[in-house]
Design a protein around this motif. Structure first.
Motif, short mmCIF file in Angstrom:
data_model
loop_
_atom_site.label_atom_id
_atom_site.label_comp_id
_atom_site.label_asym_id
_atom_site.label_seq_id
_atom_site.Cartn_x
_atom_site.Cartn_y
_atom_site.Cartn_z
N GLY A 156 38.73 35.34 48.93
CA GLY A 156 39.63 34.21 48.71
C GLY A 156 40.70 34.09 49.76
N GLU A 157 40.31 34.09 51.03
CA GLU A 157 41.30 34.03 52.09
C GLU A 157 42.15 32.77 51.95
N ASP A 158 43.47 32.95 52.10
CA ASP A 158 44.46 31.87 51.97
C ASP A 158 44.60 31.35 50.54
N GLU A 159 44.15 32.15 49.55
CA GLU A 159 44.30 31.77 48.15
C GLU A 159 44.79 32.96 47.33
N THR A 160 45.74 32.68 46.43
CA THR A 160 46.14 33.68 45.45
C THR A 160 45.21 33.56 44.24
N CYS A 161 45.33 34.50 43.30
CA CYS A 161 44.52 34.43 42.08
C CYS A 161 44.76 33.11 41.34
N GLU A 162 46.02 32.75 41.22
CA GLU A 162 46.38 31.52 40.49
C GLU A 162 45.76 30.30 41.15
N GLN A 163 45.81 30.23 42.48
CA GLN A 163 45.22 29.10 43.19
C GLN A 163 43.70 29.09 43.09
N ALA A 164 43.09 30.29 43.18
CA ALA A 164 41.63 30.38 43.16
C ALA A 164 41.04 29.97 41.82
N ARG A 165 41.74 30.26 40.73
CA ARG A 165 41.23 29.94 39.39
C ARG A 165 41.10 28.44 39.17
N LEU A 166 41.78 27.64 39.97
CA LEU A 166 41.72 26.19 39.81
C LEU A 166 40.38 25.62 40.22
N ASN A 167 39.62 26.37 41.02
CA ASN A 167 38.30 25.91 41.46
C ASN A 167 37.26 26.96 41.05
N ARG A 168 36.68 26.78 39.87
CA ARG A 168 35.76 27.78 39.33
C ARG A 168 34.48 27.90 40.15
N SER A 169 34.13 26.90 40.92
CA SER A 169 32.91 26.96 41.71
C SER A 169 33.03 27.93 42.89
N THR A 170 34.25 28.18 43.35
CA THR A 170 34.44 29.11 44.47
C THR A 170 35.18 30.37 44.06
N TYR A 171 35.65 30.42 42.81
CA TYR A 171 36.37 31.59 42.32
C TYR A 171 35.40 32.77 42.20
N VAL A 172 35.71 33.88 42.84
CA VAL A 172 34.77 34.99 42.94
C VAL A 172 34.79 35.89 41.72
N CYS A 173 35.95 36.14 41.12
CA CYS A 173 36.04 37.05 39.98
C CYS A 173 35.41 36.41 38.75
#
Length: 362
Positions: A270-287
């Motif tokens: 998730g380069e350039d993304e925090t956990c909070e930001q990444a969760r907003l896009n479930r299609s690219t969220y890795v966890c």
């Protein structure tokens, strides 16, 4: 008959010992694959866990930034290298010691060890005869040099070692680290506090480093040059390098260090993304399920860690972990019968083992 009785007793003792050894483990374990289905797990002797994967097309990795090149052409066994991390401009300059970054090992806990590149200088008669800058470039891979696991290290008698970067991440401007060495009588093997050897911490978030030495006296002082005309600067994983006074005159020091002293880098997703930001896009969220997301503080990114808690079924004890105490039955699960046949020479032993199988997680 007496001889037969002794034989039977000896055989029974053997069976008891065998049973005690056999019951030490009462379950089998299954290794969970670390790579994508259908993808190779190893390049030579190095295990490549997901999100990294072997193949420059990125089919076996999270994306092409995590692709590992497995060089089978020039190495036997093959060796893994980071994709597109060489500093091509520096590689074409004879004053730079650089190349493709070789991977030593990858941990699923967010760290990787890589081969070293050492900066070196050679002085003679007050003039610099040879000069090389050590360059390691991690860009554009999702990697940064670990500021907690590495130290800038220098060997020399009349030098200042410097670490310079032009690709800082998450912090602005060029980052530098430096230390100074002198040589006097009484240098101590194993000591790296400034006499013949020095070390210094490095900043967070570095993706490209240049290590080099500069002499403040050009080795013109005879009391200095008598110790060594060489100087070296390199990044080193803490605990992997031990200074020896003989290093100062060892012409093979650079090659030995590059082969035996690794550098630790931290990897993240998730380069350039925090956990909070990444969760907003479930299609690219890795966890995904049974994982925890934690922000990576060495750069802007995050880590995924397993949150599944293993346990043992009822009637068993242990932590359920393959590398822990596993699961062991609270009761014996062997039934043994010893029967003499019709003739004294006949003996029958019946052994039954009731077994359950468990899947262990690392």
């Amino acid at each position: 008959m007496k001889m037969f009785g002794m034989f039977a007793l000896s055989l029974l003792s053997f069976v008891v010992i065998y049973l005690e050894l056999f019951t030490a483990t009462d379950a089998t374990s299954t290794t969970i694959p670390l790579a994508k289905p259908g993808c190779p797990t190893k390049c030579g002797n190095v295990t490549i866990p997901y999100p990294f994967g072997i193949g420059l097309d990125g089919a076996c990795s999270l994306n092409k930034l995590y692709a590992i090149s497995c060089n089978r052409t020039f190495y036997d066994p093959p060796r893994p290298f980071l994709r597109n991390t060489v500093n091509l401009e520096a590689a074409m300059d004879m004053n730079y010691n650089t190349g493709y970054v070789e991977v030593v090992d990858i941990s699923i806990n967010g760290q990787m060890r890589i081969k070293n590149f050492v900066g070196a200088s050679y002085y003679k008669g007050g003039e610099i005869i040879d000069f090389k800058v050590g360059v390691i470039n991690l860009y554009p891979s999702p990697l940064v040099f670990s500021d907690t696991a590495n130290k800038l290290t220098a060997i020399g008698c009349d030098d200042t070692a410097s670490l310079i970067t032009i690709f800082p991440l998450a912090v602005g401007g060029a980052q530098t680290s430096a230390c100074t060495t002198v040589c006097i009588n009484g240098m101590i093997n194993g000591s790296c506090t400034g006499m013949g050897c020095c070390e210094s911490s490095i900043p967070k978030g570095l993706k490209t480093i240049y290590t080099l030495t500069s002499s403040y006296g050009n080795y013109t002082d005879k009391s200095v040059s008598v110790f060594s005309p060489y100087s070296y600067a390199f990044l080193a994983e803490q605990g992997t390098f031990t200074f020896n006074v003989h290093d100062l005159n060892d012409t093979s020091f650079k090659n030995k260090t590059q082969n035996n002293v690794p550098v630790v880098v931290d990897w993240f997703v998730g380069e350039d993304e925090t956990c909070e930001q990444a969760r907003l896009n479930r299609s690219t969220y890795v966890c995904q399920n049974n994982t925890n997301c934690t922000d990576f503080h060495g750069a802007v990114g995050y880590h995924c860690s397993c949150s599944y808690k293993c346990s043992c079924p009822e009637g068993h004890r242990g932590d359920g972990l393959k590398n822990g105490t596993r699961c062991t039955s609270n009761h014996s699960r062997f039934v043994m019968g010893l029967s003499l046949g019709k003739y004294p020479q006949s003996i029958f032993i019946f052994i039954f083992k009731l077994t359950k199988y468990f899947l262990y997680l690392d």
